[in-house]
Design a protein around this motif. Structure first.
Motif, short mmCIF file in Angstrom:
data_model
loop_
_atom_site.label_atom_id
_atom_site.label_comp_id
_atom_site.label_asym_id
_atom_site.label_seq_id
_atom_site.Cartn_x
_atom_site.Cartn_y
_atom_site.Cartn_z
N UNK A 193 6.18 -9.01 -13.28
CA UNK A 193 5.32 -8.17 -12.46
C UNK A 193 4.13 -8.97 -11.95
N UNK A 194 3.73 -8.67 -10.77
CA UNK A 194 2.52 -9.24 -10.19
C UNK A 194 1.57 -8.10 -9.90
N UNK A 195 0.36 -8.16 -10.42
CA UNK A 195 -0.61 -7.06 -10.29
C UNK A 195 -1.45 -7.27 -9.02
N UNK A 196 -1.56 -6.26 -8.26
CA UNK A 196 -2.43 -6.26 -7.09
C UNK A 196 -3.43 -5.12 -7.31
N UNK A 197 -4.50 -5.41 -8.00
CA UNK A 197 -5.42 -4.39 -8.50
C UNK A 197 -6.62 -4.22 -7.58
N UNK A 198 -7.05 -2.99 -7.49
CA UNK A 198 -8.29 -2.64 -6.80
C UNK A 198 -9.13 -1.81 -7.76
N UNK A 199 -10.38 -2.07 -7.86
CA UNK A 199 -11.24 -1.39 -8.82
C UNK A 199 -11.39 0.08 -8.45
N UNK A 200 -11.19 0.94 -9.45
CA UNK A 200 -11.38 2.37 -9.24
C UNK A 200 -12.85 2.73 -9.39
N UNK A 201 -13.31 3.60 -8.54
CA UNK A 201 -14.68 4.11 -8.65
C UNK A 201 -14.73 5.62 -8.88
N UNK A 202 -13.65 6.34 -8.55
CA UNK A 202 -13.58 7.79 -8.78
C UNK A 202 -12.17 8.14 -9.23
N UNK A 203 -12.05 9.31 -9.87
CA UNK A 203 -10.76 9.88 -10.26
C UNK A 203 -9.89 8.87 -11.01
N UNK A 204 -10.39 8.42 -12.16
CA UNK A 204 -9.60 7.51 -12.99
C UNK A 204 -9.87 7.84 -14.45
N UNK A 205 -8.99 7.34 -15.31
CA UNK A 205 -9.12 7.54 -16.75
C UNK A 205 -8.79 6.23 -17.43
N UNK A 206 -9.47 5.94 -18.53
CA UNK A 206 -9.23 4.71 -19.28
C UNK A 206 -8.24 5.01 -20.39
N UNK A 207 -7.12 4.35 -20.42
CA UNK A 207 -6.06 4.56 -21.41
C UNK A 207 -5.77 3.23 -22.09
#
Length: 291
Positions: free
Chosen positions: A30-44
């Motif tokens: 897998x290759x991750x293409x991440x963008x930082x969340x600023x709203x509507x997210x949860x840490x798991x």
């Protein structure tokens, strides 16, 4: 003699020689293409998403539950309506999460006395903290048991006339007190007997015999235990109340017999009842004579 070029490399470098910018030619992974969340997210935590013993359905369901706002229903019926998996698979996944500590179910009593099941989602099993507010306030703990709720008042029974109450009150009370000899479940308290007695008097006032009243109250009782025998007797006294007896015309007095008699004053014959000893003229003269 030639001049040495100081910028020339002393020896040829290898193809992989410490060049971090050179792309590695991998064919998988897998290759991750991440963008930082600023709203509507949860840490798991990865301990859930990469759990080695949980099924994929349980991991996905655990992540879904942790992302829900407080108060959202997460029972089997609600989850089955949300997802295409059936209730059986969802129930199995919930049991997996409970086994590994990601879910906890507790039965609690609300302030109104209702028993509910509260589902607690744990994002780090083994680190128990105060559960999130579920808008279900726990009832205050008291040293004494809560007082039982007052019983619902019995319905009204038929009301007799005042004269009938005076004459038949004791008979009605004795009849109600003796019902327990027919069926031990009909043991009545003094308060219930006082409430039911006027209804029995209303039956007796309508020329129903005590035996008939007793039969109406004790026949065809249900086999189940009677929680409130007084309520059952109240219903029967009201629903089966017989009509009042038909009106009877008072019997006419027997006719007065007139016989031929002789007046004791004037010796004249006259016809009159046996109680009369003087004729009408003599009785009138006696009544009008001056004193």
């Amino acid at each position: 003699m030639d001049t040495e070029n100081p910028s020339a490399p002393p020896r040829a470098q290898s193809a992989d020689g410490g060049n971090p910018t050179r792309p590695h030619h991998h064919t998988g992974g897998v290759v991750h293409e991440n963008t930082r969340h600023t709203t509507r997210f949860v840490v798991i935590g990865n301990h859930l998403t990469q759990h080695k013993e949980l099924s994929l359905l349980a991991i996905g369901l655990g992540c879904h539950i942790q992302s829900l706002p407080t108060g959202t229903l997460v029972d089997i019926k609600s989850l089955a309506a949300r997802f295409t998996e059936g209730a059986t698979r969802i129930a199995a996944a919930l049991r997996e999460l409970e086994t590994h500590g990601y879910l906890r179910r507790e039965r609690v009593r609300t302030a109104t006395g209702r028993i509910i099941t509260r589902t607690i989602s744990c994002n780090q099993p083994g680190h128990r903290r105060r559960p999130a507010d579920t808008d279900c306030a726990a009832p205050p703990r008291t040293a004494h048991r809560p007082e039982p709720r007052p019983r619902k008042a019995l319905p009204a029974v038929p009301r007799p006339t005042r004269a009938a109450v005076t004459a038949l009150q004791q008979q009605a009370t004795d009849l109600l007190a003796g019902l327990r000899h027919r069926d031990p479940r009909l043991l009545l308290s003094a308060t219930d007997t006082e409430h039911l007695a006027p209804g029995v008097v209303a039956w007796l006032e309508r020329e129903v015999t005590p035996t008939a009243v007793r039969h109406a109250l004790t026949t065809d009782l249900p086999d189940a235990p009677l929680r409130r025998p007084a309520a059952l007797l109240t219903h029967r006294l009201t629903a089966q109340l017989p009509p009042p007896p038909p009106y009877r015309t008072p019997a006419a007095p027997p006719p007065v017999r007139h016989t031929l008699r002789t007046c004791e004053t004037c010796d004249r014959a006259f016809r009159a009842p046996e109680t009369e000893t003087h004729c009408r003229d003599c009785r009138t003269e006696a009544a009008t004579a001056p004193a």
